[in-house]
Design a protein around this motif. Structure first.
Motif, short mmCIF file in Angstrom:
data_model
loop_
_atom_site.label_atom_id
_atom_site.label_comp_id
_atom_site.label_asym_id
_atom_site.label_seq_id
_atom_site.Cartn_x
_atom_site.Cartn_y
_atom_site.Cartn_z
N MET A 1 41.28 47.87 41.30
CA MET A 1 40.82 46.93 40.27
C MET A 1 40.98 45.48 40.77
N LEU A 2 40.07 44.61 40.36
CA LEU A 2 40.11 43.20 40.76
C LEU A 2 40.92 42.39 39.75
N ASN A 3 41.57 41.35 40.25
CA ASN A 3 42.36 40.48 39.37
C ASN A 3 41.53 39.26 38.99
N TYR A 4 41.49 38.97 37.69
CA TYR A 4 40.74 37.83 37.18
C TYR A 4 41.72 36.81 36.63
N GLU A 5 41.43 35.55 36.86
CA GLU A 5 42.32 34.49 36.37
C GLU A 5 41.70 33.83 35.14
N LEU A 6 42.42 33.88 34.02
CA LEU A 6 41.97 33.22 32.80
C LEU A 6 42.31 31.74 32.91
N VAL A 7 41.30 30.89 33.00
CA VAL A 7 41.53 29.45 33.14
C VAL A 7 41.87 28.84 31.79
N PHE A 8 41.02 29.12 30.78
CA PHE A 8 41.36 28.72 29.41
C PHE A 8 40.51 29.54 28.45
N SER A 9 40.94 29.57 27.19
CA SER A 9 40.21 30.34 26.19
C SER A 9 40.33 29.67 24.83
N THR A 10 39.20 29.55 24.11
CA THR A 10 39.19 29.08 22.73
C THR A 10 38.62 30.20 21.87
N LYS A 11 38.41 29.91 20.60
CA LYS A 11 37.89 30.95 19.70
C LYS A 11 36.52 31.46 20.14
N ARG A 12 35.71 30.56 20.72
CA ARG A 12 34.32 30.92 21.02
C ARG A 12 33.95 30.77 22.49
N ARG A 13 34.91 30.39 23.34
CA ARG A 13 34.55 30.16 24.74
C ARG A 13 35.71 30.52 25.63
N THR A 14 35.41 31.21 26.74
CA THR A 14 36.44 31.62 27.69
C THR A 14 35.96 31.31 29.11
N ARG A 15 36.84 30.65 29.89
CA ARG A 15 36.50 30.34 31.27
C ARG A 15 37.37 31.20 32.18
N ILE A 16 36.73 31.81 33.20
CA ILE A 16 37.41 32.78 34.07
C ILE A 16 37.11 32.45 35.53
N ARG A 17 38.13 32.58 36.37
CA ARG A 17 37.95 32.45 37.81
C ARG A 17 37.89 33.85 38.40
N LEU A 18 36.83 34.12 39.17
CA LEU A 18 36.61 35.44 39.73
C LEU A 18 37.11 35.50 41.17
N PRO A 19 37.57 36.66 41.64
CA PRO A 19 38.08 36.79 43.00
C PRO A 19 36.99 37.06 44.04
N PHE A 20 35.73 36.72 43.71
CA PHE A 20 34.64 36.91 44.66
C PHE A 20 33.57 35.86 44.38
N LYS A 21 32.68 35.67 45.35
CA LYS A 21 31.63 34.67 45.24
C LYS A 21 30.47 35.19 44.39
N LEU A 22 29.87 34.29 43.63
CA LEU A 22 28.75 34.65 42.77
C LEU A 22 27.43 34.31 43.46
N THR A 23 26.85 35.30 44.12
CA THR A 23 25.53 35.12 44.73
C THR A 23 24.47 35.26 43.64
N PRO A 24 23.21 34.86 43.91
CA PRO A 24 22.16 35.02 42.90
C PRO A 24 22.03 36.46 42.39
N ASP A 25 22.19 37.45 43.28
CA ASP A 25 22.09 38.85 42.87
C ASP A 25 23.24 39.24 41.95
N VAL A 26 24.44 38.74 42.25
CA VAL A 26 25.60 39.04 41.41
C VAL A 26 25.43 38.39 40.04
N LYS A 27 24.90 37.17 40.01
CA LYS A 27 24.65 36.49 38.73
C LYS A 27 23.68 37.29 37.86
N GLU A 28 22.61 37.78 38.50
CA GLU A 28 21.64 38.59 37.76
C GLU A 28 22.28 39.88 37.25
N TYR A 29 23.13 40.48 38.05
CA TYR A 29 23.87 41.69 37.66
C TYR A 29 24.75 41.38 36.44
#
Length: 703
Positions: A1-29
């Motif tokens: 399993m991959l580890n994700y870092e929660l940067v911050f979270s509010t009632k309606r918005r959550t920001r996350i740091r991913l342990p891998f790069k987001l290529t265009p194909d990954v974004k579409e996925y």
């Protein structure tokens, strides 16, 4: 399993740091994964390609966890190994590349060559200014040209360089914003999963349009949109080609003639041999949407742009007055470095396109920007009943048969005829056949659909009709006294569909069309906004009263033919009322076309969807309130942009007149303000909840 870092979270918005790069194909996925999660409203990817921001419903952390745990590592590895998509250019890329280029030129190229390059870059702007002078047009082009000319005459190459740099950068960003808006709309409007009837070994099979191959024989019926280019090999009909050719009247097409994708079969039945297997469903909407938004802007948008051009005259007047009083070139340049029209002309079209995209993302297709201006002026909302106020999914409650016909027999015959008509009552019979496992292969001869009445055909040369009581009587079907007494007991409670075979009534289908759950609330909300609400229906007065007794319509009129609805709307318009018409069937199409704003339900016929201004893909009447709010938010956004433009640019001119800012700094701040307003126009402070339900908040962070 991959580890994700929660940067911050509010009632309606959550920001996350991913342990891998987001290529265009990954974004579409990721986009595909979030599309199936009702609690996730939007996913944003940051420029570092490692952080994401998720907008979601309140207390939806369980769903965020589900989304993250659904990421398939093996799939990611495959996407990295075999990339398909390329990186999409962003404003950050455009600005950074322009800055890098400017810095390199400054460091590596001698000043005389730099000055020559500045002169070359100035030529297009000076030429445009000359054209404006020839047209006696005091516009933005003239302001830009004058500013550059004054800088060059005073030997201020630094200011001239900054102006040309910012103007070219602005042009690049303007081009990007238009392409981005249109691309987003095209992606939002893509259709998938539509079914077509294909003739295989003389048997009809319903398949997905993506499975159609060149040479396949596809059958299209009255009211269908033709989804492929092809050649007619059987049948004939009248085809509306206005979406392609602009021709207003349906054209007769016969065996041997070609038909085009995205045209409409208004009447008749044809079999075409496919010559181009690429399905073009939805292209008409996209072309209409883009053309209307790009080249046929709404009247309100045209007024704003026209007013923006007129503001350039104020700059010229201010420049001449300042120079006459102060004789200061620097102060005079304040009126040339800063204009009010640039931000208005760039941000307004983007705001309109963003509103249309927001609507599409919320299952509402608005086909032109002008509709958003008209919508706020609507004072009268007119509704059809069946499939609009009532559910689009009516059910067969009873089947009464005569003349020794079995329920199996009559459902089979009726479904065979009705499967070609896009109307809720027709769908009810087809659904009943499917529920009972009754297979209804094609058995009829050429089929004729008479809007708002029924269907006429024949089986082995024997006439068969299905439709309203009035229609089958017109077709000389006999109804006996005993049958009439049964009809009287049913027609006050149900919609009745009659099947006649060989001039005899062989079946009555009793159909229940329950009220939509949101219908009453929608009408109440409209009345609270001081809108007039009217129901026009072809149904009987008794059945209409049963359905609508709990809904506070201002007026209910029943027993109407299609031409009656058309004439009623015409009278309202002559009286000065702004009318919106909502419907779903072919019988509503003329009235929808006549109304100031025509709205079709998601399950409407292709013809109705084609001529309507708005399509409610979600089949939810609440969307009428959503569109009203969207139009209000758009108006608010444009007004805020105007206020911000006048405040900021007015302040800049004031600071320039008192030598608080240099011409170069003025130009920089002016263009920065324009970029910010355009960027802000990509967002609307308006959203429609994507689904219902609240989940418990839960910690997130481990994969």
């Amino acid at each position: 399993m991959l580890n994700y870092e929660l940067v911050f979270s509010t009632k309606r918005r959550t920001r996350i740091r991913l342990p891998f790069k987001l290529t265009p194909d990954v974004k579409e996925y990721f986009r595909q994964l979030t599309a199936t999660n009702l609690s996730i409203q939007n996913i944003h990817f940051y420029n570092d390609n490692q952080h994401i921001s998720i907008s979601h419903q309140e207390n939806a952390m369980n769903d965020i966890c589900d989304f993250l745990s659904s990421i398939d590592i093996r799939c990611l590895k495959e996407l990295y190994k075999h990339p398909i998509l390329s990186n999409e250019e962003t404003p950050y890329d455009i600005i950074s590349q322009a800055l890098y280029k400017k810095i390199l030129i400054k460091l590596l190229i001698p000043q005389p060559f730099q000055n020559f390059a500045i002169l070359c870059r100035s030529i297009p702007f000076l030429t445009a200014a000359c054209r404006s002078i020839k047209r006696f047009s005091l516009d933005m082009s003239m302001l830009d040209g004058l500013a550059i000319l004054v800088a060059l005459i005073t030997d201020d190459f630094k200011t001239a360089s900054t102006i040309t740099f910012l103007l070219n950068l602005g042009t690049d960003l303007e081009g990007w914003s238009k392409k981005k808006s249109i691309k987003d709309l095209e992606e939002s409007l893509k259709k998938s999963g539509e079914k077509v009837w294909v003739l295989i070994d003389n048997q009809l099979r319903e398949i997905d349009m993506s499975e159609v191959k060149e040479g396949d024989l596809v059958v299209f019926y009255e009211g269908n949109e033709i989804l492929f280019d092809g050649k007619i090999i059987k049948g004939n009909g009248f085809i509306d080609e206005s979406s392609i050719t602009g021709e207003a009247y349906p054209i007769p097409r016969n065996v041997g003639e070609k038909v085009l994708a995205n045209t409409l079969l208004v009447s008749g039945e044809i079999v075409i041999s496919i010559t181009n297997s690429i399905p073009n469903s939805g292209i008409t909407n996209i072309i209409t949407l883009i053309n209307e938004s790009e080249f046929k802007s709404s009247l309100e948008q045209q007024k704003l742009v026209s007013s923006a051009d007129k503001l350039a005259k104020l700059n010229i007047l201010g420049m001449l007055t300042t120079f006459a009083i102060t004789r200061s070139i620097s102060k005079t340049l304040s009126f040339l470095m800063v204009d009010f029209s640039c931000a208005i002309k760039l941000s307004t079209p983007v705001a309109y396109l963003t509103a249309i995209k927001d609507a599409v993302n919320n299952q509402v297709v608005i086909k032109s920007t002008s509709i958003l201006d008209k919508y706020s002026e609507i004072d009268t909302y007119i509704f059809d009943k069946t499939g609009t106020i009532t559910t689009a999914d009516p059910k067969i409650k009873k089947v009464i048969t005569f003349n020794n016909y079995t329920e199996f027999d009559v459902i089979k015959i009726g479904a065979c005829l009705e499967e070609h008509v896009y109307h809720p009552i027709a769908n009810a019979l087809v659904d009943e056949a499917e529920k009972k496992g009754i297979v209804h292969e094609e058995m009829h001869d050429e089929l004729y659909h008479i809007a708002s009445k029924g269907i006429r055909s024949s089986i082995d040369g024997v006439p068969v009709v299905i439709g309203s009581k009035k229609f089958i009587l017109e077709e000389c079907v006999n109804i006996y006294e005993k049958q009439n007494s049964i009809i009287c007991g049913l027609e006050e409670q149900y919609n009745l569909l009659y099947l006649g075979y060989d001039k005899e009534l062989v079946a009555i289908f009793a159909i229940d069309t329950p009220l939509r759950s949101e219908a009453k609330e929608t009408i109440v909300l409209l009345k609270n906004r001081n809108k007039s609400t009217i129901l026009l229906t072809g149904d009987t007065k008794q059945r209409t009263e049963i359905v609508t007794r709990s809904i506070p319509f201002d007026k209910v009129i029943s027993d109407l033919k299609p031409e009656d609805k058309f004439n009623y709307i015409q009278r309202l318009k002559v009286a000065g009322q702004n009318v919106l018409m909502v419907g779903d069937g072919l019988n509503d199409s003329a009235a929808i076309a006549l109304a100031d704003v025509g709205v079709s339900m998601g399950g409407a016929s292709d013809v109705t969807n084609h001529i309507s201004d708005i399509t409610l893909l979600s089949d939810n009447l609440h969307d009428l309130i959503y569109i009203d709010s969207l139009a209000f938010e758009l108006s608010k956004k444009i007004k805020n942009n105007l206020r911000m433009t006048f405040f900021v640019n007015g302040s800049l001119i004031f600071l320039g007149l008192f030598n608080r800012l240099s011409p170069t700094t003025l130009a920089t701040f002016h263009n920065l303000t324009t970029f910010l307003l355009v960027g802000n126009s990509f967002k609307l402070n308006h959203s429609k909840e994507k689904g219902v339900g609240v989940r418990n908040l839960e910690n997130i962070g481990e994969g």
